[in-house]
Scaffold this active site. Structure first.
Site, PDB file in Angstrom:
ATOM      1  N   HIS A  20      -6.863  10.742   3.339  1.00  0.00           N
ATOM      2  CA  HIS A  20      -6.335  10.272   2.055  1.00  0.00           C
ATOM      3  C   HIS A  20      -7.516   9.767   1.247  1.00  0.00           C
ATOM      4  O   HIS A  20      -8.213   8.846   1.707  1.00  0.00           O
ATOM      5  CB  HIS A  20      -5.326   9.137   2.268  1.00  0.00           C
ATOM      6  N   HIS A 198       3.637  14.366   6.571  1.00  0.00           N
ATOM      7  CA  HIS A 198       3.486  13.389   7.646  1.00  0.00           C
ATOM      8  C   HIS A 198       4.840  13.316   8.365  1.00  0.00           C
ATOM      9  O   HIS A 198       5.886  13.161   7.711  1.00  0.00           O
ATOM     10  CB  HIS A 198       3.177  12.005   7.087  1.00  0.00           C
ATOM     11  N   GLU A 201       4.749  10.013  13.066  1.00  0.00           N
ATOM     12  CA  GLU A 201       3.681   9.007  13.190  1.00  0.00           C
ATOM     13  C   GLU A 201       4.366   7.743  13.723  1.00  0.00           C
ATOM     14  O   GLU A 201       4.258   7.425  14.897  1.00  0.00           O
ATOM     15  CB  GLU A 201       3.008   8.757  11.826  1.00  0.00           C
ATOM     16  N   ASP A 279      -7.855  10.245   8.576  1.00  0.00           N
ATOM     17  CA  ASP A 279      -6.734   9.588   7.892  1.00  0.00           C
ATOM     18  C   ASP A 279      -7.203   8.653   6.764  1.00  0.00           C
ATOM     19  O   ASP A 279      -7.264   9.073   5.612  1.00  0.00           O
ATOM     20  CB  ASP A 279      -5.849   8.844   8.897  1.00  0.00           C
ATOM     21  N   ASP A 280      -7.514   7.403   7.105  1.00  0.00           N
ATOM     22  CA  ASP A 280      -7.977   6.414   6.122  1.00  0.00           C
ATOM     23  C   ASP A 280      -9.209   5.722   6.692  1.00  0.00           C
ATOM     24  O   ASP A 280      -9.140   4.570   7.137  1.00  0.00           O
ATOM     25  CB  ASP A 280      -6.865   5.387   5.854  1.00  0.00           C
TER      26      ASP A 280
HETATM   27  N1  HPA Z   1       0.589   7.210   7.087  1.00  0.00           N
HETATM   28  C1  HPA Z   1       1.461   7.305   6.084  1.00  0.00           C
HETATM   29  N2  HPA Z   1       1.102   7.194   4.826  1.00  0.00           N
HETATM   30  C2  HPA Z   1      -0.185   6.996   4.541  1.00  0.00           C
HETATM   31  C3  HPA Z   1      -1.124   6.901   5.529  1.00  0.00           C
HETATM   32  C4  HPA Z   1      -0.720   7.017   6.880  1.00  0.00           C
HETATM   33  O1  HPA Z   1      -1.513   6.925   7.842  1.00  0.00           O
HETATM   34  N3  HPA Z   1      -2.310   6.701   4.908  1.00  0.00           N
HETATM   35  C5  HPA Z   1      -2.087   6.696   3.589  1.00  0.00           C
HETATM   36  N4  HPA Z   1      -0.785   6.865   3.352  1.00  0.00           N
HETATM   37 ZN    ZN Z   2      -2.159  10.189   6.720  1.00  0.00          ZN
END
Ligand code: HPA
Ligand code: ZN
Length: 338
Positions: A20, A198, A201, A279-280
């Site tokens: 992201h 997504h 998770e 991811d982040d």
């Molecule tokens: N999960 C869901 N939404 C998100 C994530 C994540 O890891 N990172 C940024 N938005």
């Molecule tokens: Zn993500």
């Protein structure tokens, strides 16, 4: 990890398919942009902000992620953010990146869509020229907002459709199943956008199946909870639907409590097409090579398995067959001499 293994991962040509752009905003840049835009912050220093990056779950993270992202105001901000990510990625020998952005998080604060996409786009074009790193953009809908808002941002993005390869679904998963966005995805697919989402998770394996059935996604982002359903694991393996797995993210958000217990190895062994991603990275303690390293260490992966992960990253990408072949040849040459 040995120095030789570290160097092997470092030099491995790879694609990153789950990052992201707002999640690459490092605390130092939060403060620099707050200063530039005269925005006041809840934290008093870079250290205090970084110290707050201890998350109990996805929502806890998202609260800080949206708060941090609020310093992004101008086209220049989005450019600088994207440029910084590309430089980090290039240093990890990422050769191609497919990058999520969350326009609703910005237009909702009064930032024009054009500022977001023009800034990101200029940096991507420059990165392709001077870092040799190719990229694609994926527009994510915020699943904790309603369908009408997703449809509206899609319509706003359509004039920029030649800069966007696909649509995705992110933000708070539990209670926001994929089917909430069936019609938006239908519309996006009809306009030629490639669908991803997504799923699995924090949400259950059933959300992964629902993303396949209702949204007809080409990839699942995360998808690790699929391990709870052996029939679904078979389906993922047989259909060659890739999972973009983010190991350090899963650890930091409590999706798994120890890396040694992460489902990635079981999924690989079941024949699922698995890729490793960050991811982040500004929030979860590492860019893509840190994720490869964490998995290598937890499962004592050898060069062959790491090579398989890199190969999957190109095969699972949205590059065309000729572009994939070039990357795979480069990867094979690296593996032959490494
Ligand atoms: N999960 C869901 N939404 C998100 C994530 C994540 O890891 N990172 C940024 N938005
Ligand atoms: Zn993500």
């Amino acid at each position: 990890m040995s120095a030789a293994m570290f160097r092997f991962i470092q030099g491995l040509p790879k694609a990153e398919l789950h990052v992201h752009i707002e999640g690459t905003l490092e605390p130092e840049m939060v403060f620099a942009l707050a200063d530039r835009n005269r925005v006041s912050l809840a934290h008093t220093s870079v250290e205090a902000l970084r110290a707050a990056y201890a998350f109990k779950d996805l929502q806890d993270f998202l609260d800080l992620y949206y708060q941090g992202g609020a310093v992004l105001r101008t086209e220049e901000d989005f450019h600088d953010l994207t440029r910084a990510y590309l430089e980090r990625a290039a240093a990890d020998n990422v050769r191609h990146a497919e990058i999520f952005f969350d326009p609703q998080a910005h237009t909702g604060r009064g930032v024009p869509f054009a500022a977001v996409i023009d800034g990101i786009w200029a940096a991507l074009r420059a990165g392709e020229r001077d870092l040799g790193l190719t990229s694609r953009l994926i527009l994510c809908f915020l699943r904790d907002r309603d369908e009408a808002e997703a449809m509206a941002i899609f319509e706003e993005a359509l004039p920029y459709g030649d800069r966007i390869i696909g649509v995705g679904l992110d933000s708070a998963e539990t209670g926001h199943p994929p089917a909430k966005f069936t019609r938006v995805f239908e519309r996006a697919r009809a306009e030629g956008f490639l669908p991803v989402a997504h799923a699995g998770e924090e949400g259950p394996a059933a959300y992964v199946a629902e993303a396949l059935d209702e949204l007809q996604v080409a990839r699942i982002d995360h998808g690790v909870r699929a391990v709870d359903d052996p029939v679904l694991v078979r389906r993922l393996a047989d259909s060659r639907i890739p999972l973009t797995v983010c190991p350090l993210s899963n650890l930091k958000l409590g999706v798994c409590d120890r890396m040694e217990k992460h489902p990635i190895r079981a999924l690989m062994q079941a024949g699922v097409m698995v890729t490793v991603n960050s991811d982040d990275p500004a929030y979860f303690g590492g860019y893509v090579n840190a994720n490869y390293s964490a998995v290598q260490k937890a499962f004592d992966l050898g060069r062959e398995e790491l090579g398989d992960l890199a190969r999957a990253s190109f095969n699972a990408s949205f590059l065309d067959a000729a572009e994939k072949a070039l990357h795979l040849a480069e990867l094979d040459a690296y593996l032959a001499q490494a």
